[in-house]
Design a protein around this motif. Structure first.
Motif, PDB file in Angstrom:
ATOM      1  N   HIS C  17       0.831  -1.206   0.000  1.00 36.22           N
ATOM      2  CA  HIS C  17       0.000   0.000   0.000  1.00 36.22           C
ATOM      3  C   HIS C  17       0.864   1.253   0.000  1.00 36.22           C
ATOM      4  O   HIS C  17       0.353   2.358   0.095  1.00 36.22           O
ATOM      5  CB  HIS C  17      -0.898   0.002   1.238  1.00 36.22           C
ATOM      6  N   TYR C  18       2.186   1.077  -0.032  1.00 35.77           N
ATOM      7  CA  TYR C  18       3.075   2.232   0.161  1.00 35.77           C
ATOM      8  C   TYR C  18       2.977   3.231  -0.988  1.00 35.77           C
ATOM      9  O   TYR C  18       2.686   2.872  -2.126  1.00 35.77           O
ATOM     10  CB  TYR C  18       4.520   1.751   0.328  1.00 35.77           C
ATOM     11  N   CYS C  19       3.237   4.515  -0.694  1.00 36.47           N
ATOM     12  CA  CYS C  19       3.171   5.585  -1.700  1.00 36.47           C
ATOM     13  C   CYS C  19       4.245   5.367  -2.769  1.00 36.47           C
ATOM     14  O   CYS C  19       5.276   4.748  -2.500  1.00 36.47           O
ATOM     15  CB  CYS C  19       3.439   6.946  -1.052  1.00 36.47           C
ATOM     16  N   CYS C  22       8.285   5.539  -2.139  1.00 34.81           N
ATOM     17  CA  CYS C  22       8.625   5.201  -0.751  1.00 34.81           C
ATOM     18  C   CYS C  22       9.560   4.008  -0.755  1.00 34.81           C
ATOM     19  O   CYS C  22       9.418   3.101  -1.568  1.00 34.81           O
ATOM     20  CB  CYS C  22       7.355   4.861   0.020  1.00 34.81           C
ATOM     21  N   CYS C  52       3.630   3.755   9.108  1.00 37.46           N
ATOM     22  CA  CYS C  52       3.357   3.387   7.714  1.00 37.46           C
ATOM     23  C   CYS C  52       3.436   1.887   7.491  1.00 37.46           C
ATOM     24  O   CYS C  52       2.709   1.327   6.684  1.00 37.46           O
ATOM     25  CB  CYS C  52       4.326   4.089   6.787  1.00 37.46           C
ATOM     26  N   CYS C 213      10.445   9.798   2.315  1.00 39.45           N
ATOM     27  CA  CYS C 213       9.001   9.931   2.399  1.00 39.45           C
ATOM     28  C   CYS C 213       8.576  11.034   1.430  1.00 39.45           C
ATOM     29  O   CYS C 213       8.305  12.165   1.855  1.00 39.45           O
ATOM     30  CB  CYS C 213       8.564  10.254   3.828  1.00 39.45           C
ATOM     31  N   THR C 215       5.967  11.723  -0.166  1.00 39.38           N
ATOM     32  CA  THR C 215       4.644  12.309   0.050  1.00 39.38           C
ATOM     33  C   THR C 215       4.684  13.407   1.105  1.00 39.38           C
ATOM     34  O   THR C 215       4.249  14.528   0.874  1.00 39.38           O
ATOM     35  CB  THR C 215       3.649  11.211   0.483  1.00 39.38           C
ATOM     36  N   ASN C 216       5.210  13.068   2.277  1.00 37.62           N
ATOM     37  CA  ASN C 216       5.180  14.041   3.356  1.00 37.62           C
ATOM     38  C   ASN C 216       6.318  15.054   3.299  1.00 37.62           C
ATOM     39  O   ASN C 216       6.230  16.124   3.889  1.00 37.62           O
ATOM     40  CB  ASN C 216       5.149  13.331   4.704  1.00 37.62           C
TER      41      ASN C 216
END
Lengths: 353, 180, 248
Positions: C17-19, C22, C52, C213, C215-216
């Motif tokens: 499910h990881y972005c 990542c 995560c 990371c 995304t963040n």
């Protein structure tokens, strides 16, 4: 088998070992420190492992790991320590990990006192951790009962895949009484095929878990837990009751307090007052049904507890408004005296004269 | 008859030990017994005390609160504190060697035992506690001296059995001292 | 048809499910391959964290337990004490290990607990939405350090590998990263050795993996790798801090 004289806290350890507990993770706290002390001496002899954890939190999470790995495991503490363990207890409940948790209750809130108390009643019966869950909870009133119910607790924990609490006041941990270690009745237990033991290449992996990110799945899990709790409510209620049919006053108390109440009841009976008694042995599930057996002569119910009316709330649920409920309690480590209970019994008995 | 006795003194006087002996002896006589220690910070310094209940019936409260039938007090602070916990006509066994005043209450049945001197007469000051226990057994008949001697090995272990004759002498000497 | 690449048997078929970008996926693969290559997958029991990688129990093809936030080393301790002959590992992020679970990791190391910990450090709380972690760099903006981490206000980031390497019970401590194929190979070697440390009964083993990371952090995957190289590695030097065989 002959009786031996044993201190409550040591009897906890002896009973656990006799019940086949092989792992104990704990952290010292007054008034339950003799439990880890005893077990650290005796468990290795029995082929088990005692480990002093760095914290109460770590201890209960070690219990989670060991219980999830299929072992019979226990931890013990006293009130502030049990508060810290609540996280682990709700995880054990959610992941359905069998384990036994002993609470030698002391005065609270906060750091409170180290003297005996029953003020963790809500925490023990309403769940101290988050979420909808229930834990079977035994409240022994003597060292013999302490031993008997700890041994039973391991079987019940395994049978239901659920944490089981022993809620004893600090006095039960400290006193010495004669005790006999009876062979527990054998009970058929389901195989622990859910436990993490390594697949050995022979089966699919198992997951021990309390996380359900899909709301529908979690609701389903909650409903399955509810089914289990209903069975426990039907089959696991235990209590002692006497004199309810013609009682003028019914006293309700558990643990050490119930013994003091019995002394007061004898004194009241000597004065010609008819007093009945209900002593819950399981605090959850609670013996609500027994209240139906209270006869028409009763003028009131007296709850006696070393806390501020927590047990008395369950009495009110049990009696469902039929009779007035009175409360006589001590807090902070103070212990009720037979004299104060007798005075209250007399007041209730004479209330309508 | 229910015996509810408080035993008190300072640490090292063997208070807890005679409490356990009495409880064990009661158990050997098939009586119901409880032994309740003081615990917590009190364990360090100050008084050490325990409450023992020996009863033919199920034991109610293991605590003693204004309903003690007897008290063994080994030092002055103990007497001041625990004479208040006895019923009228309760037996108060006072260690005269260390307590040179009388209790404040005048409704108690008081026995003055020079426990330390009597122990020294036996050549061992450590058995003052057993002298006091002997006196208590004489005036209450709570359990038989023989039961206490049987309990001795159970409580202290077989390797202490060589001390049995001395302790028996102490019990008897205490009992004699309590005979009025 | 010849097979040129095969997914490790140490992983299940559940899609990650990881972005995008990542590095958890790469690290999972390295752990899984190591277990398979050492022949211990069937004896492995893993502990997933909160963060995560909370769903790691769905990805590793071995028995797994899900732990409360930060408690994975305690849970792993419980498992290892029951099954001393099994290979027990925890997989934890930096919020989990370096913040809420500091006591658990320090004491697992201190006891010389014979477990392996894979510590994924991406300098931020990922799952909860990019809050400041104890590992967040000075000046780094996060949702709870909107003006950048201020050293005077909340100190400098914590270096867990250096800290744990001071503890006698920690027998293998190494910091690696997975920004390049070469570094991924080094990371694999360290992870494998951390399991060997456990299998040989030497003591506690941990591999800290510097991770991204995107995304963040608010970068593209490639830019995130640059940021890791430019900012994280200078503060968190790569290398071995402790090995159970001297001179290694």
């Amino acid at each position: 088998m002959s009786k031996i004289l044993m201190k409550g806290n040591e009897a906890v350890g002896a009973a656990a070992i006799k019940a086949g507990c092989k792992y104990f993770f704990g952290y010292p706290i007054t008034p339950s420190s003799e439990i880890p002390e005893y077990i650290s001496r005796k468990l290795p002899e029995a082929g088990g492992v005692f480990l002093q954890a760095e914290s109460e939190i770590a201890a209960i999470n070690m219990v989670y790991g060991a219980g999830g790995a299929g072992a019979r495991v226990m931890t013990a503490s006293s009130s502030p320590g049990i508060s810290l363990k609540q996280e682990g207890i709700t995880y054990c409940a959610g992941a359905e990990i069998p384990c036994v948790i002993v609470n030698m209750m002391r005065g609270g809130p906060g750091l409170g006192s180290i003297q005996p108390s029953q003020a963790d009643y809500y925490q023990s019966t309403r769940g101290g951790g988050n979420g909808d869950y229930r834990t079977l909870c035994y409240a022994p009133s003597s060292i013999q009962e302490l031993v008997d119910y700890i041994m039973l607790a391991f079987d019940k924990a395994d049978y239901y895949r659920n944490p089981v609490l022993i809620a004893a006041d600090g006095m039960i941990g400290q006193i010495m009484e004669a005790v006999e270690f009876k062979e527990p009745e054998p009970i058929e237990l389901p195989p622990k095929d859910w436990a993490t033991t390594g697949t050995g290449g022979k089966r699919k992996p198992v997951i021990v878990n309390s996380l359900y990110l899909q709301a529908e799945e979690l609701q389903e899990h909650n409903k399955n837990l509810e089914k289990k709790y209903k069975v426990m409510e039907e089959n696991e209620v235990r209590y002692e009751a006497f004199g309810l049919e013609d009682a003028e006053v019914v006293c309700v108390a558990y643990g050490t307090t119930s013994r003091i109440v019995k002394t007061a009841i004898k004194q009241a009976q000597a004065k010609g007052i008819k007093v009945g008694m209900i002593r819950p042995i399981t605090l959850w599930p609670y013996p609500y049904d027994i209240y139906k057996q209270i006869g028409p002569n009763a003028k009131g119910i007296l709850g006696v507890e070393m806390s501020l009316g927590q047990l008395t709330d369950d009495i009110k649920i049990g009696i469902a408004g039929r009779l007035p409920v009175y409360f006589n309690g001590t807090q902070g480590g103070m212990v009720p005296t037979p004299g104060s209970i007798l005075a209250e019994i007399e007041k209730i008995a004479g209330g309508t004269k | 008859m229910e015996q509810k006795v408080i035993m008190a003194g300072f640490g090292g006087q063997g208070i807890m030990a005679i409490g356990r002996l009495l409880a064990y002896a009661g158990m050997l006589e098939d009586k119901n017994v409880t032994w309740m220690p003081s615990y917590g910070p009190e364990m360090r310094g100050g008084t050490a005390n325990c409450a023992v209940v020996v009863s033919e019936e199920e034991v109610g409260s293991p605590l003693i609160s204004k309903d003690g039938t007897a008290a063994i007090v080994m030092n002055l602070p103990s007497m001041i504190k625990f004479e208040q916990e006895l019923i009228p006509d309760g037996k108060l066994i006072v260690n005269k060697s260390l307590i040179d005043i009388e209790p404040t209450r005048n409704d108690l049945d008081v026995y003055y035992i020079p426990a330390n001197e009597l122990a020294l007469e036996l050549g061992n000051s450590k058995v003052a506690n057993m002298i006091m226990l002997g006196a208590y057994l004489e005036v209450t008949k709570a359990v038989d001296i023989e039961s206490v001697l049987k309990a001795f090995v159970k409580v202290f272990g077989e390797n202490k059995s060589d001390l049995l004759p001395l302790n028996k002498e102490a019990l008897i000497k205490g009992a004699e001292a309590a005979k009025k | 048809m010849t097979i040129v690449y095969e997914k490790s048997k140490g992983l299940t078929d559940t899609p990650f499910h990881y972005c995008p970008g990542c590095t958890h996926g790469v690290i999972h693969k390295l752990v899984a391959e190591s277990l398979v290559e050492l022949g211990v997958l069937d004896d492995a029991i893993g502990v997933a964290p909160v963060g995560c990688s909370v769903l790691a129990y769905n990805y590793f093809n071995c028995d797994m337990q899900e732990a409360a936030h930060g408690r994975a080393p305690a849970v792993a301790t419980g498992i290892k004490r029951v099954h001393p002959d099994k290979v027990v590992f925890s997989y934890q992020g930096d919020g989990d290990l370096a913040s809420i679970g500091t006591a658990e990791i320090v004491h697992a190391a201190h006891r010389g607990e014979k477990i392996t910990t894979i510590f994924v450090n991406n300098a931020i709380y990922g799952m909860t939405g990019g809050q400041m972690a104890p590992t967040t760099l000075v000046g780094q903006k996060t949702t709870t350090s909107p003006f950048g981490r201020d050293e005077a206000h909340c100190g400098k980031p914590i270096r867990m590998s250096e800290l744990l390497a001071t503890i006698d019970g920690a027998k293998f401590v190494e910091r690696v990263t997975v920004d390049t194929p070469a570094n991924i190979r080094k990371a694999k070697k360290a992870i494998k050795r951390s399991f060997e440390c456990q299998i040989k009964g030497e003591g506690f083993a941990i591999v800290e993996v510097l991770s991204t990371c995107p995304t963040n952090w608010g970068f593209t995957p490639l830019k995130a790798l640059d940021w890791l190289r430019d900012n994280m590695i200078p503060y968190y030097p790569l290398g071995n801090f402790r090995d159970f065989e001297e001179g290694k």
